[in-house]
Design a protein around this motif. Structure first.
Motif, PDB file in Angstrom:
ATOM      1  N   LYS A  16      -6.310 -12.314   2.193  1.00  0.00           N
ATOM      2  CA  LYS A  16      -5.203 -12.908   1.438  1.00  0.00           C
ATOM      3  C   LYS A  16      -4.928 -14.335   1.901  1.00  0.00           C
ATOM      4  O   LYS A  16      -4.664 -15.220   1.091  1.00  0.00           O
ATOM      5  CB  LYS A  16      -3.950 -12.038   1.570  1.00  0.00           C
ATOM      6  N   LYS A  23      -5.276 -11.120  -5.652  1.00  0.00           N
ATOM      7  CA  LYS A  23      -4.380  -9.985  -5.449  1.00  0.00           C
ATOM      8  C   LYS A  23      -5.083  -9.035  -4.487  1.00  0.00           C
ATOM      9  O   LYS A  23      -6.238  -8.663  -4.715  1.00  0.00           O
ATOM     10  CB  LYS A  23      -4.087  -9.279  -6.766  1.00  0.00           C
ATOM     11  N   THR A  25      -4.896  -5.402  -2.321  1.00  0.00           N
ATOM     12  CA  THR A  25      -4.311  -4.080  -2.126  1.00  0.00           C
ATOM     13  C   THR A  25      -4.922  -3.505  -0.865  1.00  0.00           C
ATOM     14  O   THR A  25      -6.113  -3.658  -0.623  1.00  0.00           O
ATOM     15  CB  THR A  25      -4.630  -3.159  -3.327  1.00  0.00           C
ATOM     16  N   LEU A  38       2.141  -3.461   7.188  1.00  0.00           N
ATOM     17  CA  LEU A  38       3.219  -4.139   6.466  1.00  0.00           C
ATOM     18  C   LEU A  38       3.922  -5.146   7.376  1.00  0.00           C
ATOM     19  O   LEU A  38       4.198  -6.278   6.964  1.00  0.00           O
ATOM     20  CB  LEU A  38       4.221  -3.107   5.927  1.00  0.00           C
ATOM     21  N   ASP A  47       1.553 -11.661   0.775  1.00  0.00           N
ATOM     22  CA  ASP A  47       1.991 -10.618  -0.151  1.00  0.00           C
ATOM     23  C   ASP A  47       0.807  -9.699  -0.462  1.00  0.00           C
ATOM     24  O   ASP A  47      -0.147 -10.121  -1.132  1.00  0.00           O
ATOM     25  CB  ASP A  47       2.519 -11.260  -1.436  1.00  0.00           C
ATOM     26  N   ILE A  48       0.877  -8.487   0.054  1.00  0.00           N
ATOM     27  CA  ILE A  48      -0.174  -7.487  -0.140  1.00  0.00           C
ATOM     28  C   ILE A  48       0.474  -6.222  -0.664  1.00  0.00           C
ATOM     29  O   ILE A  48       1.555  -5.840  -0.221  1.00  0.00           O
ATOM     30  CB  ILE A  48      -0.906  -7.206   1.198  1.00  0.00           C
ATOM     31  N   GLU A  49      -0.192  -5.570  -1.603  1.00  0.00           N
ATOM     32  CA  GLU A  49       0.272  -4.276  -2.098  1.00  0.00           C
ATOM     33  C   GLU A  49      -0.298  -3.192  -1.181  1.00  0.00           C
ATOM     34  O   GLU A  49      -1.510  -3.132  -0.965  1.00  0.00           O
ATOM     35  CB  GLU A  49      -0.218  -4.052  -3.525  1.00  0.00           C
ATOM     36  N   PHE A  50       0.570  -2.345  -0.645  1.00  0.00           N
ATOM     37  CA  PHE A  50       0.140  -1.264   0.242  1.00  0.00           C
ATOM     38  C   PHE A  50       0.275   0.066  -0.477  1.00  0.00           C
ATOM     39  O   PHE A  50       1.272   0.318  -1.148  1.00  0.00           O
ATOM     40  CB  PHE A  50       0.970  -1.249   1.531  1.00  0.00           C
ATOM     41  N   LYS A  51      -0.754   0.914  -0.315  1.00  0.00           N
ATOM     42  CA  LYS A  51      -0.738   2.251  -0.916  1.00  0.00           C
ATOM     43  C   LYS A  51      -1.155   3.266   0.137  1.00  0.00           C
ATOM     44  O   LYS A  51      -2.132   3.055   0.849  1.00  0.00           O
ATOM     45  CB  LYS A  51      -1.716   2.328  -2.087  1.00  0.00           C
TER      46      LYS A  51
END
Length: 167
Positions: A16, A23, A25, A38, A47-51
């Motif tokens: 990132k 984007k 993830t 996080l 800004d990272i999407e965490f799942k």
């Protein structure tokens, strides 16, 4: 970009930071690992999407890049004490002589990849040919390369899907 088995998030965070318009993830099965990742993302102001979930399972879209440093150590393989005593074992060991997650990711990854895409793995230094064979099973028309680390050990596999490489 999706980072499978992100752990502390260092790969996702680095990507990132280097590719700020992408984007990213990051997926991990461990809630605790995702909390660390996080926090590391906040420290690095990215800004990272965490799942949370097991490898590809929580995903529902297509990516240009799947990257993973999955657990790849065979249960009977010797490991340095500093690693064994400081890393969660779920992040280190895998069934099938350490190949379980490569197979798991590769068998389903075409459902999560765009037509032109890249898969990148960190591997154990003796696993290159075996991971390449698994990759050829699922991506027979792709270019598959084993690359060395700075100590000249085979440590990475790259799978180029519908990407023409320059000579």
């Amino acid at each position: 970009i999706v980072d499978l088995g992100t752990g502390s998030g260092c790969i996702a965070i680095t990507l990132k930071r280097k590719l700020s318009n992408s984007k990213v993830t990051a997926v991990d099965i461990s809630k605790e690992a995702l909390e660390v990742a996080l926090e590391n993302a906040k420290i690095n102001n990215v800004d990272i999407e965490f799942k949370q979930g097991d490898m590809l399972k929580p995903l529902n879209k297509k990516y240009d890049l799947i990257i993973s440093n999955p657990p790849y150590i065979a249960y009977d393989e010797p490991v340095m004490d500093i690693v064994k005593n400081n890393e969660p074992h779920v992040a280190l060991y895998a069934d099938n002589d350490g190949l379980k997650y490569y197979e798991e990711i590769l068998k389903d990854s075409s459902n999560y990849l765009k037509e032109k895409s890249l898969i990148a793995f960190e591997i154990g230094e003796s696993q290159g040919e075996k991971v390449k064979e698994i990759a050829q099973t699922y991506f027979p028309n792709s270019i598959i390369k084993i690359e060395k680390d700075m100590q000249e050990r085979n440590r990475f596999v790259f799978i180029f899907n519908n990407i023409k490489l320059e000579s």
